[in-house]
Design an enzyme around this catalytic site. Structure first.
Site, PDB file in Angstrom:
ATOM      1  CG  HIS A  89       6.742 -18.879  -8.449  1.00  0.00           C
ATOM      2  ND1 HIS A  89       5.727 -18.801  -9.387  1.00  0.00           N
ATOM      3  CD2 HIS A  89       6.918 -17.599  -8.022  1.00  0.00           C
ATOM      4  CE1 HIS A  89       5.345 -17.547  -9.522  1.00  0.00           C
ATOM      5  NE2 HIS A  89       6.064 -16.800  -8.706  1.00  0.00           N
ATOM      6  CG  ASN A  94       1.557  -8.253  -5.876  1.00  0.00           C
ATOM      7  OD1 ASN A  94       0.537  -8.680  -6.409  1.00  0.00           O
ATOM      8  ND2 ASN A  94       2.690  -8.071  -6.520  1.00  0.00           N
ATOM      9  CG  ASP A 148      10.603 -11.077  -1.329  1.00  0.00           C
ATOM     10  OD1 ASP A 148       9.958 -10.015  -1.300  1.00  0.00           O
ATOM     11  OD2 ASP A 148      11.702 -11.171  -1.909  1.00  0.00           O
ATOM     12  CB  SER A 149       7.696 -14.256  -5.462  1.00  0.00           C
ATOM     13  OG  SER A 149       6.672 -13.283  -5.388  1.00  0.00           O
TER      14      SER A 149
HETATM   15  P1  ITT Z   1       4.700  -7.362  -1.346  1.00  0.00           P
HETATM   16  O1  ITT Z   1       6.147  -7.113  -1.005  1.00  0.00           O
HETATM   17  O2  ITT Z   1       3.768  -6.433  -0.655  1.00  0.00           O
HETATM   18  O3  ITT Z   1       4.316  -8.787  -1.162  1.00  0.00           O
HETATM   19  P2  ITT Z   1       5.610  -6.844  -4.039  1.00  0.00           P
HETATM   20  O4  ITT Z   1       4.948  -6.785  -5.377  1.00  0.00           O
HETATM   21  O5  ITT Z   1       6.523  -5.691  -3.661  1.00  0.00           O
HETATM   22  O6  ITT Z   1       4.484  -7.036  -2.907  1.00  0.00           O
HETATM   23  P3  ITT Z   1       7.859  -8.663  -4.135  1.00  0.00           P
HETATM   24  O7  ITT Z   1       8.841  -7.701  -3.574  1.00  0.00           O
HETATM   25  O8  ITT Z   1       7.881 -10.084  -3.640  1.00  0.00           O
HETATM   26  O9  ITT Z   1       6.357  -8.191  -3.903  1.00  0.00           O
HETATM   27  O10 ITT Z   1       8.021  -8.662  -5.733  1.00  0.00           O
HETATM   28  C1  ITT Z   1       7.302  -9.572  -6.504  1.00  0.00           C
HETATM   29  C2  ITT Z   1       7.403  -9.206  -7.977  1.00  0.00           C
HETATM   30  O11 ITT Z   1       7.886 -10.327  -8.712  1.00  0.00           O
HETATM   31  C3  ITT Z   1       6.020  -8.905  -8.545  1.00  0.00           C
HETATM   32  O12 ITT Z   1       5.719  -7.538  -8.421  1.00  0.00           O
HETATM   33  C4  ITT Z   1       6.158  -9.372  -9.975  1.00  0.00           C
HETATM   34  O13 ITT Z   1       6.764  -8.384 -10.754  1.00  0.00           O
HETATM   35  C5  ITT Z   1       7.117 -10.555  -9.858  1.00  0.00           C
HETATM   36  N1  ITT Z   1       6.361 -11.815  -9.676  1.00  0.00           N
HETATM   37  C6  ITT Z   1       6.278 -12.575  -8.553  1.00  0.00           C
HETATM   38  N2  ITT Z   1       5.457 -13.628  -8.740  1.00  0.00           N
HETATM   39  C7  ITT Z   1       5.005 -13.529 -10.002  1.00  0.00           C
HETATM   40  C8  ITT Z   1       4.110 -14.296 -10.764  1.00  0.00           C
HETATM   41  O14 ITT Z   1       3.476 -15.349 -10.275  1.00  0.00           O
HETATM   42  N3  ITT Z   1       3.870 -13.907 -12.018  1.00  0.00           N
HETATM   43  C9  ITT Z   1       4.471 -12.816 -12.544  1.00  0.00           C
HETATM   44  N4  ITT Z   1       5.317 -12.019 -11.883  1.00  0.00           N
HETATM   45  C10 ITT Z   1       5.593 -12.374 -10.604  1.00  0.00           C
END
Ligand code: ITT
Length: 195
Positions: free
Chosen positions: A181, A10, A68-69
Site C-alpha cells: 500500500h 514511526n 496515515d495507514s
Molecule cells: P505516525 O502517526 O507518527 O506516522 P503511527 O504508527 O501512529 O505513526 P498510524 O497512526 O498511521 O501511524 O498507524 C499505523 C499503524 O498501522 C502501524 O503502527 C501498524 O500497526 C499498521 N501498519 C501500517 N502500515 C503497515 C505495514 O506496512 N505493515 C504492517 N503494519 C502496518
C-alpha cells in the site's frame, strides 16, 4: 525538490519511505527536527494524514509528507482501521495489537479473513496549503492465525498474500516496498509530482 520532511514518528514507516525515496530526494524525519506530535482526531486515514502533514509543516516551515495507514479487516467492520497503532491501547506494542486482532477474530467466529492495508499520503507545501496532494492505495490480503516472518513491522506477520504464498513479513524489504500500500502510494505520489 531537494529535501522532504516525513511527518511520522514511526520508524518502520521511515525505513520504508526512505528506501523508496532513496536517490529521489533527501529525507528528514520530523523527529530529527523536534516536531511535537499532534492528536490524530480524524475519522479517516485521509483526515489524519492531513492533520499530521499540516502540523509538521507549521512547526518547521518546510513542505511535509505524512502517511496515515493501517489494517482494515472486513469481519471486524473495518477495525482496527485508523486505530491500528493503538488497537490494544495507547502505547501498545505491535505484538499486543496483533494478538488483540487475532483474539477479536477468534471471538467473532466469522470465517471471512479478507483484509487490506490502507495508506493515505498527504503532502503540503506549507501549513495552510489549500491544495494538498492526497494519494490513497490499498493492498489486499488475508489474516492468518499463526505469526510468520521477521520482516516489516506492525501486522505484517499475520497478513497473508495468496499471490506470493507468504505473509508480508516474509517478503524481502525490496519486494514489500514494490507492491505494498505504501509503495504503491509513494510511486503514485512521485508520478504526480513529476507530471
Ligand atoms: P505516525 O502517526 O507518527 O506516522 P503511527 O504508527 O501512529 O505513526 P498510524 O497512526 O498511521 O501511524 O498507524 C499505523 C499503524 O498501522 C502501524 O503502527 C501498524 O500497526 C499498521 N501498519 C501500517 N502500515 C503497515 C505495514 O506496512 N505493515 C504492517 N503494519 C502496518
Amino acid at each position: 525538490m531537494k529535501k522532504l520532511m516525513l511527518a511520522t514518528g514511526n520508524s518502520g514507516k521511515v525505513r520504508e519511505l526512505n528506501a523508496i525515496l532513496a536517490g529521489v530526494c533527501e529525507v528528514i524525519s520530523q523527529k530529527e527536527l523536534g516536531v511535537n506530535e499532534v492528536p490524530e482526531t480524524g475519522l479517516s486515514f485521509v483526515e489524519n494524514a492531513l492533520i499530521k502533514a499540516r502540523n509538521a509543516s507549521r512547526q518547521t516551515g518546510l513542505p511535509a509528507l505524512a502517511d496515515d495507514s493501517g489494517l482494515v479487516v472486513d469481519a471486524l467492520n473495518g477495525a482496527p482501521g485508523i486505530y491500528s497503532a493503538r488497537y490494544a491501547g495507547e502505547g501498545a506494542t505491535d505484538e499486543e495489537n496483533l494478538q488483540k486482532l487475532l483474539s477479536d477474530l477468534k471471538r467473532n467466529n466469522n470465517d471471512n479473513r479478507q483484509a487490506r492495508f490502507w495508506c493515505a499520503l498527504a503532502f503540503v507545501l506549507h501549513g495552510d496549503d489549500p491544495t494538498p496532494v492526497i494519494i490513497q492505495r490499498g493492498w489486499e490480503g488475508k489474516i492468518i492465525d499463526e505469526v510468520r516472518g521477521e520482516g516489516g513491522f506492525g501486522y505484517d506477520p499475520i497478513f497473508y498474500l495468496s499471490t506470493h504464498n507468504c505473509t508480508s513479513a516474509e517478503l524481502s524489504s525490496e519486494e514489500k516496498n514494490k507492491i505494498s500500500h505504501r509503495g504503491q502510494a509513494l510511486q503514485a505520489f512521485l508520478k504526480q509530482l513529476k507530471d
